[in-house]
Design a protein around this motif. Structure first.
Motif, PDB file in Angstrom:
ATOM      1  N   LEU B  55     -26.008  19.221 -46.103  1.00 41.66           N
ATOM      2  CA  LEU B  55     -26.865  18.136 -46.585  1.00 41.66           C
ATOM      3  C   LEU B  55     -28.330  18.562 -46.702  1.00 41.66           C
ATOM      4  N   ARG B  85     -32.027  15.591 -52.361  1.00 46.37           N
ATOM      5  CA  ARG B  85     -32.116  14.230 -51.841  1.00 46.37           C
ATOM      6  C   ARG B  85     -31.243  13.290 -52.667  1.00 46.37           C
ATOM      7  N   ARG B  88     -27.795  13.453 -51.415  1.00 49.66           N
ATOM      8  CA  ARG B  88     -27.541  12.846 -50.103  1.00 49.66           C
ATOM      9  C   ARG B  88     -27.301  11.357 -50.258  1.00 49.66           C
ATOM     10  N   GLY B  89     -26.288  10.865 -49.606  1.00 45.62           N
ATOM     11  CA  GLY B  89     -26.008   9.442 -49.665  1.00 45.62           C
ATOM     12  C   GLY B  89     -25.225   9.080 -50.914  1.00 45.62           C
ATOM     13  N   MET B  94     -22.963  11.206 -44.508  1.00 42.23           N
ATOM     14  CA  MET B  94     -22.738  11.770 -43.176  1.00 42.23           C
ATOM     15  C   MET B  94     -22.719  10.652 -42.136  1.00 42.23           C
ATOM     16  N   ALA B 116     -29.371   1.824 -48.458  1.00 45.17           N
ATOM     17  CA  ALA B 116     -28.631   3.026 -48.843  1.00 45.17           C
ATOM     18  C   ALA B 116     -28.151   2.923 -50.285  1.00 45.17           C
ATOM     19  N   ALA B 119     -31.190   3.046 -52.838  1.00 44.83           N
ATOM     20  CA  ALA B 119     -31.833   4.350 -52.976  1.00 44.83           C
ATOM     21  C   ALA B 119     -31.246   5.121 -54.149  1.00 44.83           C
ATOM     22  N   HIS B 120     -30.023   4.770 -54.550  1.00 42.93           N
ATOM     23  CA  HIS B 120     -29.363   5.567 -55.579  1.00 42.93           C
ATOM     24  C   HIS B 120     -28.983   4.799 -56.827  1.00 42.93           C
ATOM     25  N   MET B 167     -22.274   2.027 -44.510  1.00 46.19           N
ATOM     26  CA  MET B 167     -23.556   2.444 -45.063  1.00 46.19           C
ATOM     27  C   MET B 167     -23.419   3.751 -45.828  1.00 46.19           C
ATOM     28  N   MET B 168     -22.570   4.643 -45.315  1.00 46.17           N
ATOM     29  CA  MET B 168     -22.450   5.939 -45.944  1.00 46.17           C
ATOM     30  C   MET B 168     -21.486   5.925 -47.123  1.00 46.17           C
TER      31      MET B 168
END
Ligand SMILES: Nc1ncnc2c1ncn2[C@@H]1O[C@H](COP(=O)(O)OP(=O)(O)OP(=O)(O)O)[C@@H](O)[C@H]1O
Ligand SMILES: [Mg+2]
Lengths: 338, 278, 307
Positions: B55, B85, B88-89, B94, B116, B119-120, B167-168
């Motif tokens: 990650l 970044r 990630r997510g 993770m 979360a 963010a994407h 969340m992940m």
């Protein structure tokens, strides 16, 4: 329920501390070498006059009764009469307190406004420029006499450069055109729409406020740095990174939001410290606030005024402690009720 | 099956007190499709650092090198920080060990899940909330709307870990790295959390790296097992073939597993050979 | 030469031995390794050097000062700027400022030492007794400590001086009264960590009295942390004393106390800035030195608390 319990215990501590403060001022008042009776009747008065005045003042009562009477008076805001101004001390304090409040508040705003971001920056770039700056600033802040720095600042910024107004709160020209409404100069002038006077008041205020702000900034930035370092090492920061959040969001929304919990106490403490530091600063800048009032009274052995001022500053200290504890509880969900 | 993740000769070094690098992970290689890979090894063997290197979350002083470290054709070591970044997510998630520490204590769990997602993906607050609630339901939380508004200290460990999984997984990643996701939980809750993880990974066809101390757990849960000792892979084996493990360390680990109805006195102790660490 | 060098080696080995043969060897060894950490900290060494210099200046003030600190030539040397004859200039009485600062170092040292030997034992006693006794004694003593901690220290010192009358001795007493609480807190915390230790239990079994345990066995253990804290507080003490002097409540004229020198220079500060500048710089340098020294001591004696 545990929340309520903690609150009750804390309030108990506050009350005890307050009683302790009053006990100390009462004690100091009694220790004064000046005999209050002689101060009234003069030292050539006959024996029976002395005895009568003694009785009138309640000085023949047992100590604990005297203390209870003292307590009752103080709690009603009766600190006696000032020898110097022959006004009730409370009235004097009410007049001078806004000046100190204005100064300390602006100082704290400057200190926290610069100190917190600087401390965050120092923690994020550990060992970098900001970090060194915070270290040096704190070291100087803990080592330099505030009144001396104030004098030197007056020499440089007022006498030599002429950038700021000199001692006092405002030039005499404006003083009498102004109706003191809140006692806070910036507020009074702004409300009256007297922008010229506002600018003048600001030019007087900015130097002492920056000075106090510097000391508060030195302390706040150092503490922010250490709280942030602690938070950034926590596991939830790894989680936030794993979610793909931006560094900015991790620092300001996650880490700083957690660091804010202990920071509240630090800011409150530094605010209280500025109120205290104002004693010396106000003397240097001839700032007509509580600090100057206390020192003037001291130099004239005006004990009622000195003790009244001490009690007020002590009460503000205790009040700020209480406030920061309450804020702490609201900021940290773990201490809130379920 | 094309490889989702390729790791070749991964090395992670930390500077010691004199500033000389000391390798904690020393040439780990493996590749992973949409399958479940278990990584087992004792404490300090480098499992977590391996997971975090994928990650890009190793500590700042760590020096990470590899011949290949590629995720879905992206060379991770050459990728810009912003690119990593973004992965990630969104594409790699993770789950950390202890929900007590890995959730932000001053933010509601709902906000942390919504964050979360946002963010994407460009989703509005209403929709994000709905998807977060659906995700909470997917990890078998009974009253998602209530749990959404709770703070981490108000939920139990098992529920906290389910929140963490929600969340992940909310941004629908292709690979999930679970670093001892059940070690901090009660035994009874462990199984529940594992079965949720099992189902979701299966349903979504994700790859999973499951890091654990517990060889038996890993062998029952994963398709393949990587045994790490002192920063090095000593054995890579299909879970079904574990009984036929070659390496003495793996065999030692297996021998330590208690079986029902067996009396053992004294308890077997793992003997280590300095040769293995070479 | 080689003999000496070898001797040096064995001494170091003896000091750093991880199997000390006697209590003295162990404590000397601890001191030595503390000193090694400390002496590697360059800033702390600078602080130490400044403080040693301060002591030297205070001791040899009579020899070092170029002029009398009390007498000046009002006619010819009034308010002169710094020059070769008067390095830091002269004040309104025509007195040489450098000489006054040199003599003022004695007052600074006097204040610092006296506050330390008044306040540290009070704090140590309150803290160890509270920590060792526990129960209501602990609660009561800590309540009092907390009350004092919650007070504004400078204001309280002001009020005390007002009651006792201005003067350097009263200033020292006032500062001491307001500065013991943190020491009590620290001593109590240290006491709590050692109170349940086996060797304290052993001494208790041997029938030692509580006072003996507190004085002989607990206090020495708390000493290091309290000393560090006192050193860190020295700067604050100097600043408070100077503040009292500045307000005219500390040392009285014509004593060349640094804060009082600034107060005197304040009248001329806009034109003759050097009168106030030099004593302030002296206060700053000495406070800075104590801060550097305190930081170094803390890092050397208590590696956990390092920043
Ligand atoms: N921040 C760090 N600084 C220096 N060395 C580190 C750091 N983090 C980890 N290491 C080193 O890396 C090695 C591997 O650590 P890692 O956390 O990957 O172990 P692990 O296999 O996950 O162990 P555990 O089962 O206890 O979680 C450790 O032995 C340690 O020496
Ligand atoms: Mg680990």
């Amino acid at each position: 329920m545990p929340f309520l319990n903690a609150l009750v215990r804390f309030l108990g501590a506050v009350v005890l501390t307050y009683l302790g403060l009053l006990a100390v001022t009462f004690f100091i008042g009694r220790v004064v070498p000046i005999d209050p009776v002689l101060a009234i009747v003069g030292d050539r008065a006959p024996e029976h006059v002395i005895a009568r005045v003694r009785e009138e003042l309640g000085l023949n009562l047992p100590l604990w009764k005297q203390f209870l009477i003292y307590l009752g008076k103080v709690l009603q805001g009766d600190f006696g009469t000032s020898v110097l101004s022959s006004n009730p001390v409370m009235q004097d304090i009410r007049r001078v307190f806004p000046a100190t409040l204005e100064l300390a508040t602006l100082g704290t705003i400057i200190g926290a406004g610069i100190g917190i971001p600087l401390g965050v920056w120092a923690a994020v770039r550990r060992g970098g420029v900001a970090d060194q700056m915070v270290r040096v600033m704190a070291l100087i802040g803990y080592s330099v006499p505030i009144f001396w720095l104030g004098l030197m600042a007056l020499v440089v910024f007022y006498a030599r450069l002429g950038w700021v107004g000199g001692p006092g709160r405002i030039d005499v020209v404006y003083e009498y055109t102004l109706t003191p409404w809140s006692g806070i100069m910036l507020l009074d002038t702004a409300l009256a729409g007297e922008w010229e006077a506002f600018g003048n008041a600001f030019s007087h205020l900015i130097l002492p406020a920056s000075l106090l702000g510097y000391f508060s900034m030195a302390y706040i930035s150092r503490m922010t740095r250490s709280f942030m370092l602690n938070e950034l090492a926590q596991e939830y920061v790894v989680t936030a990174r794993a979610k793909g959040l931006s560094e900015a969001r991790i620092i300001w929304r996650h880490a700083l939001r957690n660091a804010a919990v202990p920071l509240v106490t630090v800011v409150a403490l530094s605010y209280a410290g500025l109120l205290e530091g104002s004693v010396l600063t106000e003397t240097v800048f001839a700032w007509p606030g509580l600090g100057l009032y206390i020192t003037n009274s001291l130099q004239n052995a005006d004990m009622n005024a000195v003790l009244g001022g001490t009690i007020v500053v002590g009460s503000v200290f205790i009040g700020l402690n209480l406030l920061s504890d309450l804020l702490y509880r609201t900021l940290d969900p773990r201490t809130r009720t379920r | 099956m094309s490889a989702l993740l390729t790791v070749e000769d991964l090395r992670i070094a930390f500077p010691n007190r004199d500033g000389d690098p000391v390798e904690a992970v020393r040439g780990v290689s493996f590749s992973l499709g949409r399958e479940r890979l278990g990584i087992v090894g004792e404490s300090g063997s480098g499992k977590s650092q391996t997971g975090r290197a994928i990650l890009g979350l190793t500590p700042p002083q760590a020096i990470v090198t590899a011949r290949t470290l590629a995720f879905d054709g992206i060379d991770l070591l050459k990728a810009a920080p912003a690119e990593r970044r973004a992965l990630r997510g969104a594409r790699i998630g993770m789950v950390l060990q202890d929900p007590k520490y890995s959730l932000n204590p001053v933010m509601t769990v709902g906000d942390q899940i919504v964050e979360a997602l946002q963010a994407h993906e460009n989703v509005g607050d209403r929709e994000a909330r709905e998807r977060a609630l659906a995700m909470l339901a997917a990890v078998q939380i009974d009253r998602p709307a209530r749990v959404f508004g709770l703070y981490p200290h108000e939920v139990s460990g098992g529920m906290g870990q389910r929140v963490m999984i929600a969340m992940m997984l909310i941004a629908d990643p292709d690979l999930l790295i679970a670093d001892e996701p059940t070690s901090a939980l009660d035994v009874t809750v462990q199984l529940q959390v594992l079965s949720i993880l099992d189902r979701l990974v299966g349903e979504r066809g994700m790859g999973l790296i499951f890091i654990s101390h517990d060889l038996r757990l890993v062998s029952s849960f994963c398709d393949r097992v990587l045994v790490i000792y002192a920063g090095r892979v000593v054995e890579e084996i299909a879970a079904a073939d574990l009984g036929a493990a070659q390496h003495p360390y793996t065999r030692g680990l297996l021998a330590c597993l208690p079986r029902l109805g067996e009396h053992r006195h004294p308890l077997p102790v793992l003997s280590r050979d300095p040769e293995w660490a070479r | 030469m080689t003999e000496l060098a070898r001797n040096d080696q064995t001494w170091r080995a003896w000091l750093l031995s991880d199997r000390p043969q006697s209590r003295r060897q162990a404590s000397l060894g601890r001191l030595y390794s503390g000193w090694r950490t400390f002496s590697r900290n360059r800033l702390a060494m600078v602080g130490l050097a400044i403080i040693l210099a301060l002591i030297v200046v205070a001791v040899f003030a009579n020899a070092l000062a170029p002029y009398s600190p009390y007498e000046g030539d009002l006619a010819r040397t009034r308010l002169l700027p710094p020059s070769a004859a008067h390095w830091l200039g002269t004040d309104d009485q025509g007195r040489d400022i450098l000489s006054r600062i040199i003599h003022g170092s004695r007052i600074t040292l006097f204040v610092v030492v006296l506050v330390a030997i008044l306040a540290a034992p009070i704090g140590l006693l309150v803290g160890t007794v509270a920590g060792y006794a526990g129960g209501w004694v602990d609660s009561a003593l800590m309540r009092v400590t907390d009350i004092f901690l919650a007070f504004p220290r400078l204001i309280l010192a002001l009020a005390f001086v007002a009651a006792l009358g201005p003067g350097i001795e009263n200033a020292v007493i006032a500062i001491a009264i307001t500065s013991w609480p943190p020491y009590a807190r620290i001593a109590r915390a240290e006491t709590l960590t050692v109170r349940r230790a086996d060797y304290i239990a052993a001494v208790e079994l041997m029938g030692a009295s509580s006072w003996r345990i507190v004085f002989r066995h607990i206090m020495p253990l708390c000493l290091a942390s309290v000393i560090v804290r006192v050193t860190l507080d020295m700067a604050g003490i100097i600043l408070t004393a100077a503040g009292l002097g500045f307000l005219g409540l500390g040392a009285q004229p014509p004593m060349p106390e640094w804060g009082a020198l600034i107060s005197n220079g304040r009248l001329y500060v806009l034109d003759q800035w050097w009168v106030a500048a030099a004593p302030g710089a002296a206060i700053f340098i000495v406070s800075l030195a104590f801060n550097l020294l305190g930081d170094g001591l803390r890092d050397a004696l208590d590696p956990k608390a390092g920043s």
